[in-house]
Write an enzyme that holds these catalytic residues in place. Structure first.
Site, PDB file in Angstrom:
ATOM      1  N   TRP A 148      45.648 -79.105  -0.202  1.00  0.00           N
ATOM      2  CA  TRP A 148      45.808 -78.151  -1.297  1.00  0.00           C
ATOM      3  C   TRP A 148      44.990 -78.543  -2.521  1.00  0.00           C
ATOM      4  O   TRP A 148      44.574 -77.673  -3.297  1.00  0.00           O
ATOM      5  CB  TRP A 148      47.275 -78.000  -1.687  1.00  0.00           C
ATOM      6  CG  TRP A 148      47.931 -79.212  -2.306  1.00  0.00           C
ATOM      7  CD1 TRP A 148      48.640 -80.184  -1.688  1.00  0.00           C
ATOM      8  CD2 TRP A 148      47.923 -79.574  -3.709  1.00  0.00           C
ATOM      9  NE1 TRP A 148      49.076 -81.134  -2.581  1.00  0.00           N
ATOM     10  CE2 TRP A 148      48.662 -80.777  -3.834  1.00  0.00           C
ATOM     11  CE3 TRP A 148      47.382 -78.999  -4.859  1.00  0.00           C
ATOM     12  CZ2 TRP A 148      48.849 -81.415  -5.062  1.00  0.00           C
ATOM     13  CZ3 TRP A 148      47.567 -79.640  -6.085  1.00  0.00           C
ATOM     14  CH2 TRP A 148      48.302 -80.828  -6.165  1.00  0.00           C
ATOM     15  N   TRP A 150      57.910 -68.987 -15.947  1.00  0.00           N
ATOM     16  CA  TRP A 150      57.266 -69.819 -14.931  1.00  0.00           C
ATOM     17  C   TRP A 150      56.277 -70.791 -15.575  1.00  0.00           C
ATOM     18  O   TRP A 150      56.146 -71.950 -15.167  1.00  0.00           O
ATOM     19  CB  TRP A 150      56.534 -68.954 -13.896  1.00  0.00           C
ATOM     20  CG  TRP A 150      57.368 -68.529 -12.727  1.00  0.00           C
ATOM     21  CD1 TRP A 150      57.870 -67.289 -12.477  1.00  0.00           C
ATOM     22  CD2 TRP A 150      57.786 -69.352 -11.618  1.00  0.00           C
ATOM     23  NE1 TRP A 150      58.573 -67.286 -11.294  1.00  0.00           N
ATOM     24  CE2 TRP A 150      58.532 -68.530 -10.746  1.00  0.00           C
ATOM     25  CE3 TRP A 150      57.596 -70.694 -11.290  1.00  0.00           C
ATOM     26  CZ2 TRP A 150      59.091 -69.020  -9.557  1.00  0.00           C
ATOM     27  CZ3 TRP A 150      58.153 -71.180 -10.106  1.00  0.00           C
ATOM     28  CH2 TRP A 150      58.886 -70.349  -9.262  1.00  0.00           C
ATOM     29  N   TRP A 165      49.809 -74.162  -6.634  1.00  0.00           N
ATOM     30  CA  TRP A 165      49.262 -74.582  -5.342  1.00  0.00           C
ATOM     31  C   TRP A 165      50.289 -75.398  -4.557  1.00  0.00           C
ATOM     32  O   TRP A 165      50.433 -75.230  -3.341  1.00  0.00           O
ATOM     33  CB  TRP A 165      47.977 -75.388  -5.549  1.00  0.00           C
ATOM     34  CG  TRP A 165      46.773 -74.506  -5.538  1.00  0.00           C
ATOM     35  CD1 TRP A 165      46.177 -73.904  -6.603  1.00  0.00           C
ATOM     36  CD2 TRP A 165      46.028 -74.091  -4.379  1.00  0.00           C
ATOM     37  NE1 TRP A 165      45.109 -73.146  -6.182  1.00  0.00           N
ATOM     38  CE2 TRP A 165      44.998 -73.248  -4.832  1.00  0.00           C
ATOM     39  CE3 TRP A 165      46.132 -74.367  -3.021  1.00  0.00           C
ATOM     40  CZ2 TRP A 165      44.072 -72.665  -3.960  1.00  0.00           C
ATOM     41  CZ3 TRP A 165      45.210 -73.796  -2.147  1.00  0.00           C
ATOM     42  CH2 TRP A 165      44.210 -72.960  -2.616  1.00  0.00           C
ATOM     43  N   ASN A 196      47.653 -62.588  -9.098  1.00  0.00           N
ATOM     44  CA  ASN A 196      48.575 -63.637  -8.666  1.00  0.00           C
ATOM     45  C   ASN A 196      49.029 -63.470  -7.221  1.00  0.00           C
ATOM     46  O   ASN A 196      49.242 -64.458  -6.515  1.00  0.00           O
ATOM     47  CB  ASN A 196      49.797 -63.679  -9.588  1.00  0.00           C
ATOM     48  CG  ASN A 196      50.648 -64.907  -9.340  1.00  0.00           C
ATOM     49  OD1 ASN A 196      50.179 -66.024  -9.452  1.00  0.00           O
ATOM     50  ND2 ASN A 196      51.905 -64.699  -8.959  1.00  0.00           N
ATOM     51  N   GLU A 213      57.729 -64.264 -15.834  1.00  0.00           N
ATOM     52  CA  GLU A 213      56.417 -64.867 -15.609  1.00  0.00           C
ATOM     53  C   GLU A 213      56.079 -65.858 -16.729  1.00  0.00           C
ATOM     54  O   GLU A 213      55.483 -66.912 -16.479  1.00  0.00           O
ATOM     55  CB  GLU A 213      55.341 -63.784 -15.516  1.00  0.00           C
ATOM     56  CG  GLU A 213      55.479 -62.877 -14.307  1.00  0.00           C
ATOM     57  CD  GLU A 213      55.482 -63.656 -13.009  1.00  0.00           C
ATOM     58  OE1 GLU A 213      54.544 -64.467 -12.798  1.00  0.00           O
ATOM     59  OE2 GLU A 213      56.409 -63.484 -12.203  1.00  0.00           O
ATOM     60  N   TRP A 234      54.473 -83.561  -5.256  1.00  0.00           N
ATOM     61  CA  TRP A 234      55.725 -83.881  -5.932  1.00  0.00           C
ATOM     62  C   TRP A 234      56.761 -84.320  -4.903  1.00  0.00           C
ATOM     63  O   TRP A 234      57.482 -85.290  -5.106  1.00  0.00           O
ATOM     64  CB  TRP A 234      56.218 -82.660  -6.702  1.00  0.00           C
ATOM     65  CG  TRP A 234      57.530 -82.884  -7.392  1.00  0.00           C
ATOM     66  CD1 TRP A 234      57.723 -83.403  -8.632  1.00  0.00           C
ATOM     67  CD2 TRP A 234      58.835 -82.626  -6.851  1.00  0.00           C
ATOM     68  NE1 TRP A 234      59.065 -83.485  -8.912  1.00  0.00           N
ATOM     69  CE2 TRP A 234      59.778 -83.007  -7.833  1.00  0.00           C
ATOM     70  CE3 TRP A 234      59.290 -82.096  -5.651  1.00  0.00           C
ATOM     71  CZ2 TRP A 234      61.146 -82.886  -7.632  1.00  0.00           C
ATOM     72  CZ3 TRP A 234      60.659 -81.971  -5.451  1.00  0.00           C
ATOM     73  CH2 TRP A 234      61.572 -82.367  -6.431  1.00  0.00           C
TER      74      TRP A 234
END
Length: 449
Positions: free
Chosen positions: A341, A257, A364, A323, A254, A276
Site C-alpha cells: 500500500w 474523518w 490507504w 473519494n 467527512e 498500524w
C-alpha cells in the site's frame, strides 16, 4: 512587544486564531512563511504549484508584507527573532512526525534565547488528542469517535482583522520559481476557497448524502486542497451547516474523518508509513520485475478495468481523485495486484494537490486492512460492481477513458465482452478479478495461520 506569526497550514486572514492571538498580544508582528526544503522537496509539483499560489495570494492580502525565509526553521526563526527583537512566536499545531520534531527544535532554540512559543490553534475542527474515550484513550474506530466529536464544543469563526501592525523593514527571500504542471488545478488562495465553499454550500450540500458517491455528477465539495493549506478552516464550514439535514451531517462526517486520522497520527506517528495493525504487517506481497510492471500499468490507467483506469487518469489530469475512486483503485492495487500500500500512497502524495499525510496514508491503510477502523481484509472491492453501481451509464468512464467513448452502456463496464473485444487502443484486463480475490483471501488466511 513584537511577535512572529509563523504561517504554515493556515494561509488565510479570516478566522485565523494564530494571527488574532498575536495581534492581541503584541504591538507589532512579523508575518512569516519558512520555505523548508524538507517539506518543499517532498511535495509533488502540483502541491508546490498550489502552495506557491496560496502564498502569493496571502502576500497580496497582507499588502506585500509577507516575509518568506528559506532554510531550516529553527535557524531561520531564531535568527529572525534575534534580529528584530521578537519575544514570541505564534503558530498552529502539527501532528506529522517531521512537523512535531521540527516544532520541538524551534521551541528549544527559542527557549535557549529566553523567547517563547504559543500554539493557539490547529488545522482541525477539534484539536488532535481532544476526542478521547471515557478512559482517556484514543479512539481506534471512527463511529464512536464521530459521536463524541459531534458533542465536542466547537468555536465559531472569528472575523478578519481590520488592522495588522507589521514590523517594517524586514527582508524577505523570493519564492522559488513556480513549477510548470500538466494537471488542471484549482485556483489557489483564501478568496478562491471562499468562492468554492459558497458554491458547494449553495448548490450541492443538501443532496450530499445521496450524490457524493456519483463521480460523474461532481457533487463533492472539492475543498480538500483549501483545507490542506488552511485557505479555509473546517469550523468556517461547520458554522454554515444544519446538522438536522442529512446532507449537511454527512458532509460534517467527512470533516470528522480528517480529524479522526489526524488523531491517529498524533497518537501513533509511526503509522504514517508503517502498518498500524502489526498483525497485518507481514501479509505476502508481490515484488520484483513483474510487480513493478503491474504498478506501472496501474499508475498509467492501463489495467483494462475502465472504472479503475478512469480514476487513475483523473488523478494525473487534475491532481485530484473522487473519494469513491480513491477507495476502488487502492483496493485494486493491494488486493488484485498484491502490492504494498505504501507504493500507492507515495504515488498519490506525488500527484495530489490536496496531499495530506494523515488523511492519505490512513485512507490507504483503511483499504489495505492494516489501519485503525480499516475495512476488513476480506472486503475486496469488485471493480466491475463498483463501476455498475456508481457510474451506471459510464459517464465518468467516458470522460476519462476516451478509447471507450463510443462503447455502448451494456459493455462500458466490461468492454472485453463486446464482439471483437475492447476498442483498439484499450487493453484487456491485466488480471482476473475473481481469481485475484481468491488469492488475496488465501494470503489473508495464511497470515492468520
Amino acid at each position: 512587544m513584537r511577535g512572529i506569526v509563523w504561517f504554515r497550514r493556515d494561509l488565510r486572514l479570516s478566522d485565523n486564531r494564530v494571527l488574532r492571538t498575536a495581534i492581541d498580544t503584541c504591538d507589532e508582528v512579523i508575518p512569516l512563511f519558512v520555505l523548508d526544503d524538507q517539506l518543499w522537496d517532498r511535495s509533488g509539483p502540483n502541491r508546490r504549484w498550489f502552495l506557491h499560489g496560496c502564498l502569493t495570494a496571502l502576500d497580496d492580502d497582507l499588502d506585500g508584507r509577507l516575509v518568506v525565509r528559506h532554510g531550516p526553521p529553527a535557524d531561520v526563526i531564531r535568527s529572525l527573532a534575534a534580529d528584530h527583537d521578537a519575544d514570541l512566536v505564534f503558530h498552529a499545531d502539527d501532528v506529522g512526525p517531521y512537523g512535531r520534531s521540527r516544532d520541538e527544535r524551534v521551541a528549544n532554540a527559542l527557549t535557549h534565547d529566553g523567547r517563547k512559543v504559543e500554539v493557539p490553534d490547529s488545522c482541525w475542527a477539534v484539536p488532535p488528542g481532544t476526542v478521547t474515550t471515557g478512559a482517556g484513550d484514543t479512539y481506534k474506530v471512527f463511529t464512536p469517535f464521530f459521536r463524541s466529536w459531534l458533542d465536542q464544543p466547537k468555536d465559531g469563526p472569528i472575523p478578519r482583522p481590520r488592522r495588522i501592525d507589521v514590523v517594517e523593514g524586514v527582508a524577505s527571500d523570493d519564492l522559488p520559481e513556480r513549477p510548470d504542471v500538466d494537471a488542471e488545478l484549482p485556483d489557489p488562495g483564501e478568496a478562491a476557497a471562499g468562492k468554492r465553499a459558497d458554491a458547494f454550500l449553495r448548490r450541492d450540500v443538501d443532496d450530499y448524502d445521496e450524490m457524493r458517491d456519483d463521480a460523474a455528477a461532481d457533487a463533492t465539495s472539492r475543498l480538500s486542497p483549501y483545507l490542506k493549506w488552511g485557505c479555509i478552516h473546517p469550523r468556517q464550514l461547520l458554522n454554515r451547516l444544519d446538522l438536522r439535514n442529512p446532507g449537511h451531517k454527512t458532509f460534517a462526517q467527512e470533516l470528522a474523518w480528517r480529524d479522526f486520522y489526524a488523531d491517529v497520527l498524533h497518537r501513533w506517528p509511526e503509522s504514517a508509513w508503517q502498518a498500524w495493525n502489526q498483525d497485518m504487517a507481514d501479509i505476502e506481497l508481490d515484488t520484483g520485475v513483474d510487480a513493478d510492471d503491474k504498478f506501472e500499468r496501474w499508475k498509467e490507467g492501463r489495467t483494462g478495468y475502465p472504472y479503475i483506469d478512469a480514476g487513475m487518469r483523473q488523478l494525473v489530469a487534475e491532481g485530484w481523485m473522487h473519494n469513491r475512486l480513491r477507495m476502488a483503485v487502492a483496493s485494486f492495487l493491494v488486493k488484485d495486484l498484491h502490492l504494498d500500500w505504501t507504493r500507492g500512497a507515495a504515488f498519490f502524495m506525488h500527484h495530489l494537490v490536496d496531499g495530506d499525510l494523515s488523511s492519505n496514508n490512513h485512507g490507504w491503510q483503511w483499504a489495505a486492512g492494516t489501519g485503525t477502523d480499516a475495512a476488513p481484509y476480506f472486503r475486496i472491492f469488485n471493480p466491475i460492481r463498483q463501476s455498475e453501481r456508481f457510474d451506471p451509464d459510464g459517464t465518468y468512464i467516458r470522460r476519462w477513458v476516451p478509447e471507450l467513448a463510443d462503447v455502448e452502456v451494456a459493455h462500458i463496464h466490461e468492454p472485453w465482452k463486446r464482439d471483437g473485444g475492447p476498442p483498439d487502443g484499450y487493453p484487456e484486463p491485466m488480471v482476473d478479478h475473481g481469481a485475484e480475490r481468491e488469492e488475496a483471501l488465501r494470503r489473508y488466511d495464511a497470515l492468520k495461520g
